[in-house]
Design an enzyme around this catalytic site. Structure first.
Site, PDB file in Angstrom:
ATOM      1  NE  ARG A 181       0.911  -7.368  49.387  1.00 28.50           N
ATOM      2  CZ  ARG A 181       0.225  -7.883  50.207  1.00 28.50           C
ATOM      3  NH1 ARG A 181      -0.100  -8.456  51.500  1.00 28.50           N
ATOM      4  NH2 ARG A 181      -1.166  -8.563  49.682  1.00 28.50           N
ATOM      5  CB  ALA A 182       8.572  -1.977  49.266  1.00 28.01           C
TER       6      ALA A 182
END
Length: 390
Positions: A254-255
């Site tokens: 989730r970057a």
């Protein structure tokens, strides 16, 4: 011709002061943000005064010149948490896992846990605030910030850390929900139980996230690898993000993640000159209802720069990986885009040039920012992202 001096370089090198206590001026989609404006800077003298100033409805410039430690101030909770075989017990992993603070435990077992309550109740930031760290001394320990139902907020040069990092759902560092005009600049996030930055289902509005350090090094991770998974989750109802000059390192997922089919959302995301380093998992994970323009981003030792599902989710992507793709930006955007670069990364970078992205951003040209050459990104970002580097 469009100027290619990236605003974060101007902020760091020229240090113009646009409002009392704040260094630089908001740019990109969050450019209208003025925070506390010309209010006289104030330094709180107690934890209660800090809390009152952050949460009241008075325009303020709040200086954080020390570590404010909220751990233990609101007690703790002892209960059962969920232990999952692969994310908590970590057989063969290089770090401990994270137990889950939740009410169901399908496929897992209940274990006793104790967590600090302060991280579960973030400070609700009032409108027209500038919260600014002094030097490298500004720290909020054990407490995050919730920007919900309020607007025009600057968070600059603050280290937010130690929010129950051993537990998933232990706490979020910054939450955006039903807001507009937010500038999150030169901060550091570390040891966070869940998301470092998260939006709710409602509108996050116009947001610039710039020059921040997302430090994922941890003793507890659901990947059992000593790298934090829950980095950024951006899925608001109607959002525009400028994501510039950020350093995301030692994370694993989730970057960022952006977009959702849970609502009929519309999200535009301009990612420029960010540095992704030592990502043992995925960087970009993009769902539907998004229009994403990526340029000048550097991926160094990243396992998966973009997930495969991003290419089939319905997301609209312009990934700028060829000379032709960069040049095609000129007519709709007014400048030649900068290509994205892999440096020692094992995953591939997709070549996607959805024309709908350029068409959409062509009507948003006043919010677009310049870029530096992608080869300069690692040195530039490491030198300037995070606290104490204004």
């Amino acid at each position: 011709m469009y100027s290619f001096v990236l605003p974060f370089l101007a902020t760091c090198l020229l240090s113009p002061v646009s409002a009392a206590g704040v260094t630089g001026q908001a740019f990109g989609f969050g450019q209208a943000t003025t925070g506390g404006g010309n209010a006289a800077p104030q330094t709180p003298s107690s934890l209660q005064e800090l809390t009152n100033w952050i949460t009241d409805n008075v325009p303020r410039v709040i200086l954080i010149d020390r570590e404010w430690n909220f751990i233990g101030t609101e007690g703790s909770t002892s209960r059962n948490c969920c232990s999952q075989p692969t994310t908590t017990q970590c057989p063969g992993g290089t770090s401990a896992g994270q137990a889950w603070i939740q009410d169901t435990c399908d496929g897992g077992t209940w274990i006793p846990c104790t967590y600090d309550n302060a991280a579960q109740t973030p400070l609700r930031v009032g409108s027209n605030k500038s919260i600014v760290g002094v030097g490298n001394r500004g720290v909020l320990r054990g407490k995050g910030l919730n920007i919900s139902g309020q607007t025009n907020i600057i968070i600059q040069n603050i280290h937010i850390t130690d929010l129950n990092p051993q537990y998933v759902w232990g706490g979020d560092a910054i939450t955006l929900d039903t807001t507009d005009n937010v500038w999150i600049d030169h901060n550091k996030f570390s040891l966070i139980g869940r998301q470092m930055i998260v939006s709710g289902w409602n509108r996050a509005g116009h947001v610039t996230i710039s020059n921040n350090e997302f430090d994922g090094i941890t003793r507890w991770s659901v990947g059992c690898n000593g790298k934090h998974y829950w980095t950024l989750l951006l899925l608001g109802q109607e959002d525009w993000y400028t994501f510039s000059g950020n350093w995301l390192h030692d994370v694993s997922g989730r970057a960022p993640h952006m977009g959702t089919d849970f609502t009929r959302s519309t999200n535009y995301f301009h990612g420029v000159n960010n540095y992704f380093e030592n990502v043992d998992g995925h960087a970009f994970d993009v769902a539907t209802n998004t229009w994403v323009l990526l340029e000048g981003n550097y991926f160094d030792n990243v396992r998966t720069p973009m997930t495969d599902t991003s290419l089939t989710s319905g997301a609209q992507l312009y990934t700028t990986s060829t000379i032709n793709a960069a040049s095609t930006c000129l007519s709709p955007l007014g400048y030649i885009c900068e290509w994205n670069r892999l440096g020692g990364s094992t995953g591939a970078w997709p070549d996607r040039t959805d024309q709908s992205v350029l068409n959409g951003f062509s009507s948003l040209r006043q919010y677009l920012i310049g870029h530096t050459p992608v080869a300069d990104v690692p040195n530039n970002v490491r030198a300037r992202a995070g606290v104490g580097k204004l």
